[in-house]
Design a protein around this motif. Structure first.
Motif, PDB file in Angstrom:
ATOM      1  N   GLN A  24       0.806  -1.210   0.000  1.00 11.72           N
ATOM      2  CA  GLN A  24       0.000   0.000   0.000  1.00 11.72           C
ATOM      3  C   GLN A  24       0.848   1.272   0.000  1.00 11.72           C
ATOM      4  OE1 GLN A  24      -3.445  -0.182  -0.246  1.00 11.72           O
ATOM      5  NE2 GLN A  24      -2.942  -2.340  -0.565  1.00 11.72           N
ATOM      6  N   GLY A  25       2.187   1.103  -0.019  1.00 13.35           N
ATOM      7  CA  GLY A  25       3.069   2.255  -0.126  1.00 13.35           C
ATOM      8  C   GLY A  25       3.750   2.680   1.161  1.00 13.35           C
ATOM      9  N   ASP A  26       3.645   1.873   2.227  1.00 14.76           N
ATOM     10  CA  ASP A  26       4.274   2.197   3.511  1.00 14.76           C
ATOM     11  C   ASP A  26       5.750   1.810   3.451  1.00 14.76           C
ATOM     12  OD1 ASP A  26       5.185   2.411   6.098  1.00 14.76           O
ATOM     13  OD2 ASP A  26       3.414   1.506   7.017  1.00 14.76           O
ATOM     14  N   LYS A  27       6.629   2.796   3.268  1.00 10.74           N
ATOM     15  CA  LYS A  27       8.054   2.513   3.118  1.00 10.74           C
ATOM     16  C   LYS A  27       8.682   1.998   4.408  1.00 10.74           C
ATOM     17  CE  LYS A  27       8.759   5.809  -0.644  1.00 10.74           C
ATOM     18  NZ  LYS A  27       9.499   7.007  -1.107  1.00 10.74           N
ATOM     19  N   SER A  28       8.148   2.392   5.562  1.00 12.74           N
ATOM     20  CA  SER A  28       8.720   1.924   6.827  1.00 12.74           C
ATOM     21  C   SER A  28       8.545   0.416   6.981  1.00 12.74           C
ATOM     22  CB  SER A  28       8.057   2.651   8.002  1.00 12.74           C
ATOM     23  OG  SER A  28       6.675   2.366   8.073  1.00 12.74           O
ATOM     24  N   ALA A  29       7.440  -0.123   6.475  1.00 16.43           N
ATOM     25  CA  ALA A  29       7.229  -1.569   6.527  1.00 16.43           C
ATOM     26  C   ALA A  29       8.287  -2.293   5.713  1.00 16.43           C
ATOM     27  CB  ALA A  29       5.839  -1.916   6.011  1.00 16.43           C
ATOM     28  N   GLY A  30       8.746  -1.653   4.641  1.00 18.81           N
ATOM     29  CA  GLY A  30       9.753  -2.269   3.791  1.00 18.81           C
ATOM     30  C   GLY A  30      11.067  -2.519   4.498  1.00 18.81           C
TER      31      GLY A  30
END
Length: 368
Positions: A24-30
């Motif tokens: 969904q675009g959450d870079k922190s999850a990456g």
């Protein structure tokens, strides 16, 4: 046979939610996902044990290995029945977090179910199993009819991957759907055969229209971010179109040119002639540490058999075995350092390779 799988760790709720947030675009999850992916690359089995991941059976793997096992056929039919989802098809025994959404373990997939359908038709040749096997086969009509219509007109039809709302159309899934409807057009109940033939034809027409000028297909039928072109999904499309036209010869003029162009694309763009193996991607959506994948080799081998290039297939199968097998164990990937990965992760390329290698052996024996 219960085994670990490359995607089973992502069924852990916390990791699955992180993966969904990343899509969904959450870079922190990456950041966390990359750390888990690194641990997975370095120590896949210890990581799964640490996370408490269970080994699983897979219905379509049982279907592929049916000709290779000594398991009693009646027990296989019972196993298929026990793995059946409430929607009448078969999927994965764990939750799957994809770019197209979150699918729970009770979700059937049009990419898995046709393998079981083929196996059921084979099992139905045994008189004492005929009634039960065909009942399960006929039940898959309800599953196919539950798939969502994502495009429909007089000439073309595109369906969802599973009986849920999805944002993106998957090309190889519709090639599987064309083949599945083709099976019902020939082996289904008389009352639905014409309808099945018509839908198989429209599905195949849609798949051919998604083909690029160079003969390849994107995974999704769009130009949105995250799209890709890879080896085994490309092979899936050609394989299923071939299977459908064998069932419905009247569709040959519709798909023959598309099949030829797709096969030429695979040979020209995915076969690494120097290494003698199939590359993973023509166009990537992400990076990872793996250079070779057994799934690509398995499905390319299957097409070599389909096109009756038996001598080439034999040499190719030998090269693959030398790379991906060590002793009695098979590995499903090889990383950039040459390390084999995923020992006996059966679903991911190992079972398909063993299946197509067995097809090759039968074909060679029959041609002698």
């Amino acid at each position: 046979m219960k085994v670990f799988d490359p995607y089973d760790i992502w069924a852990c709720p916390s990791l699955g939610r992180l993966k969904h947030r990343w899509y969904q675009g959450d870079k922190s999850a990456g950041i966390v996902l990359r750390l888990v992916a690194l641990l997975d690359a370095l120590a896949p089995v210890p990581l799964r044990r640490m996370l408490g991941v269970d080994k699983h059976d897979f219905a379509h793997v049982e279907a592929m290995l049916l000709p290779l096992t000594l398991e009693k056929k009646n027990s296989v039919v019972s196993k298929f029945r026990s793995m059946l989802t409430s929607s009448g098809g078969w999927g994965l025994p764990f939750d799957w977090y994809s770019k197209n959404g979150v699918y729970d373990a009770n979700t059937p997939y049009v990419t898995n179910t046709p393998y079981v359908m083929e196996a059921l038709l084979s099992l139905a040749e045994t008189p004492e199993l005929h009634e039960e096997a065909m009942a399960l086969f006929h039940g898959t009509w309800g599953f196919l009819e539950s798939l969502k219509i994502m495009h429909g007109d007089a000439n073309m039809l595109a369906l969802s991957y599973a009986p849920v709302d999805e944002p993106r159309k998957v090309v190889n899934a519709n090639a599987y759907a064309a083949f599945a409807y083709g099976l019902h057009a020939v082996h289904g109940r008389e009352s639905i055969r014409d309808q099945a033939r018509e839908k198989a034809t429209r599905l195949a027409c849609w798949v051919t229209r998604q083909q690029k000028e160079d003969g390849g297909w994107f995974y999704y039928a769009d130009n949105e971010p995250g799209n890709f072109i890879d080896g085994f999904h490309s092979c899936f499309i050609v394989k299923n179109l071939l299977k459908m036209v064998r069932l419905l010869p009247e569709t040959q003029s519709l798909v023959d040119e598309s099949i030829a162009r797709g096969w030429a694309f695979i040979q020209e763009n995915l076969l690494d002639k120097e290494a003698g193996l199939c590359r993973r991607f023509v166009q990537r959506s992400h990076r990872d540490p793996y250079k070779w994948d057994l799934y690509d080799q398995a499905e390319f081998l299957g097409l070599l058999v389909d096109f009756k290039r038996y001598e080439e297939a034999g040499a190719f199968a030998t090269r693959v075995e030398q790379k991906f097998r060590k002793g009695n164990h098979w590995y499903c990937r090889i990383d950039i350092f040459g390390r084999r990965w995923g020992r006996d992760f059966l679903r991911w390329g190992i079972a398909p390779f063993l299946y197509h290698r067995a097809r090759l052996q039968v074909a060679v024996k029959g041609s002698c």
